[in-house]
Design an enzyme around this catalytic site. Structure first.
Site, PDB file in Angstrom:
ATOM      1  N   PHE A 155       0.815  -1.227   0.000  1.00 22.88           N
ATOM      2  CA  PHE A 155       0.000   0.000   0.000  1.00 22.88           C
ATOM      3  C   PHE A 155       0.845   1.271   0.000  1.00 22.88           C
ATOM      4  O   PHE A 155       0.312   2.370  -0.141  1.00 22.88           O
ATOM      5  CB  PHE A 155      -0.934   0.021   1.222  1.00 22.88           C
ATOM      6  CG  PHE A 155      -2.159  -0.851   1.104  1.00 22.88           C
ATOM      7  CD1 PHE A 155      -2.389  -1.627  -0.021  1.00 22.88           C
ATOM      8  CD2 PHE A 155      -3.111  -0.873   2.125  1.00 22.88           C
ATOM      9  CE1 PHE A 155      -3.535  -2.419  -0.135  1.00 22.88           C
ATOM     10  CE2 PHE A 155      -4.267  -1.655   2.028  1.00 22.88           C
ATOM     11  CZ  PHE A 155      -4.469  -2.426   0.906  1.00 22.88           C
ATOM     12  N   HIS A 184      12.978  -1.929  -0.252  1.00 20.82           N
ATOM     13  CA  HIS A 184      12.199  -1.431  -1.396  1.00 20.82           C
ATOM     14  C   HIS A 184      12.969  -0.288  -2.062  1.00 20.82           C
ATOM     15  O   HIS A 184      13.659   0.477  -1.375  1.00 20.82           O
ATOM     16  CB  HIS A 184      10.823  -0.956  -0.929  1.00 20.82           C
ATOM     17  CG  HIS A 184       9.904  -0.709  -2.085  1.00 20.82           C
ATOM     18  ND1 HIS A 184       9.970   0.437  -2.852  1.00 20.82           N
ATOM     19  CD2 HIS A 184       8.938  -1.480  -2.639  1.00 20.82           C
ATOM     20  CE1 HIS A 184       9.065   0.356  -3.821  1.00 20.82           C
ATOM     21  NE2 HIS A 184       8.428  -0.801  -3.709  1.00 20.82           N
ATOM     22  N   GLU A 199      11.991  -5.973  -8.629  1.00 23.16           N
ATOM     23  CA  GLU A 199      11.191  -4.825  -9.032  1.00 23.16           C
ATOM     24  C   GLU A 199      12.067  -3.829  -9.788  1.00 23.16           C
ATOM     25  O   GLU A 199      12.744  -2.992  -9.149  1.00 23.16           O
ATOM     26  CB  GLU A 199      10.596  -4.128  -7.806  1.00 23.16           C
ATOM     27  CG  GLU A 199       9.704  -5.027  -6.960  1.00 23.16           C
ATOM     28  CD  GLU A 199       8.719  -4.226  -6.113  1.00 23.16           C
ATOM     29  OE1 GLU A 199       7.519  -4.421  -6.286  1.00 23.16           O
ATOM     30  OE2 GLU A 199       9.167  -3.399  -5.299  1.00 23.16           O
TER      31      GLU A 199
HETATM   32  P1  13P Z   1       3.383  -0.472  -8.847  1.00 23.03           P
HETATM   33  O1  13P Z   1       2.627  -1.783  -8.929  1.00 23.03           O
HETATM   34  O2  13P Z   1       2.528   0.689  -8.498  1.00 23.03           O
HETATM   35  O3  13P Z   1       4.231  -0.260 -10.070  1.00 23.03           O
HETATM   36  O4  13P Z   1       4.407  -0.626  -7.605  1.00 23.03           O
HETATM   37  C1  13P Z   1       5.197  -1.758  -7.514  1.00 23.03           C
HETATM   38  C2  13P Z   1       5.861  -1.752  -6.202  1.00 23.03           C
HETATM   39  O5  13P Z   1       6.731  -0.924  -5.940  1.00 23.03           O
HETATM   40  C3  13P Z   1       5.445  -2.754  -5.211  1.00 23.03           C
HETATM   41  O6  13P Z   1       6.303  -2.815  -4.128  1.00 23.03           O
END
Ligand code: 13P
Length: 226
Positions: A7, A88, A155
């Site tokens: 979130f 992250h 990511e």
């Molecule tokens: P989005 O799905 O908004 O691109 O974000 C990915 C994210 O950073 C999940 O940790």
């Protein structure tokens, strides 16, 4: 299949609770889905839902102490929370968390037996220069890949919040590289949405997805879960 919603700094305490209760009801008829929600720290509910887990987006690597603005293991454990997102790209980028700090958090929380979603991902120049694998490898330096409760979240920074996920070939290539270097479980994050989630989850080396924006609305998140 692992499906997690991050979130970030969205939702309030009451809207988080409402979301989690409704999601829990939705999940009561779903099998084989391991769903985790990462609310903002001030909205963390007790981790006592029947069909979903609550995780923290960040924590300091200590039980407690003089770390203003942070939470430690004591505060998470009081809520029954034993799942944590570490490293992250927003923590690394905006809050300047170094590989060393991220590793210290990993060491502390793996010792505490937490399930850890450990985020890695390259920026656009690194991707464009073809150095993604070396970069990811360096982010995993001295991380114990044998830790049984470790989930690597790949990511790519350039795909986060952009509306365009990485291509399926790129996602599979990176996840199979992660397998080669000893990663057991890995998920993909970066513009996952209802229209691409299934294709991503069908990839051979991908164990699930970490969803940002598309996890905020219950309907959209449920359609990703399937
Ligand atoms: P989005 O799905 O908004 O691109 O974000 C990915 C994210 O950073 C999940 O940790």
């Amino acid at each position: 299949m692992i499906i997690a919603g991050n979130f970030k700094t969205h939702h309030t305490r009451s809207s988080t609770l409402k979301f989690c209760r409704e999601l829990d009801r939705y999940l009561s008829s779903k099998k084989d889905k391991e769903v985790t929600i990462f609310p903002t720290l001030s909205s963390l509910p007790y981790n006592d839902f029947a069909h979903l887990k609550i995780g923290a987006q960040n924590a300091y690597g200590a039980k407690n102490g003089a770390y203003s603005g942070e939470v430690g293991a004591d505060q998470l454990l009081e809520l029954g929370i034993k799942t944590l997102l570490i490293g992250h790209s927003e923590r690394r980028g905006i809050f300047k968390e170094s590989n060393q700090l991220v590793r210290k958090k990993f060491e502390f929380y793996s010792n505490e037996g937490f399930e850890i979603f450990f985020c890695i991902g390259e920026d656009l120049p690194t991707y464009q220069s073809g150095k993604t694998k070396e970069f990811l490898f360096s982010q995993l330096d001295r991380i114990d890949l044998e830790y049984p409760k470790l989930i690597i979240a790949y990511e790519p920074i350039w795909a986060i919040g952009s509306g365009e996920s990485a291509g399926l070939e790129q996602i599979e290539e990176i996840h199979s590289f992660l397998r080669e270097i000893g990663v057991k479980t890995s998920v993909y994050g970066g513009s996952v949405k209802p229209s691409n989630a299934q294709d991503i989850m069908n990839l051979k080396s991908v164990d699930g997805v970490l969803v940002g924006g598309a996890s905020l609305e219950l309907e959209s998140f449920c359609s990703i879960i399937g």
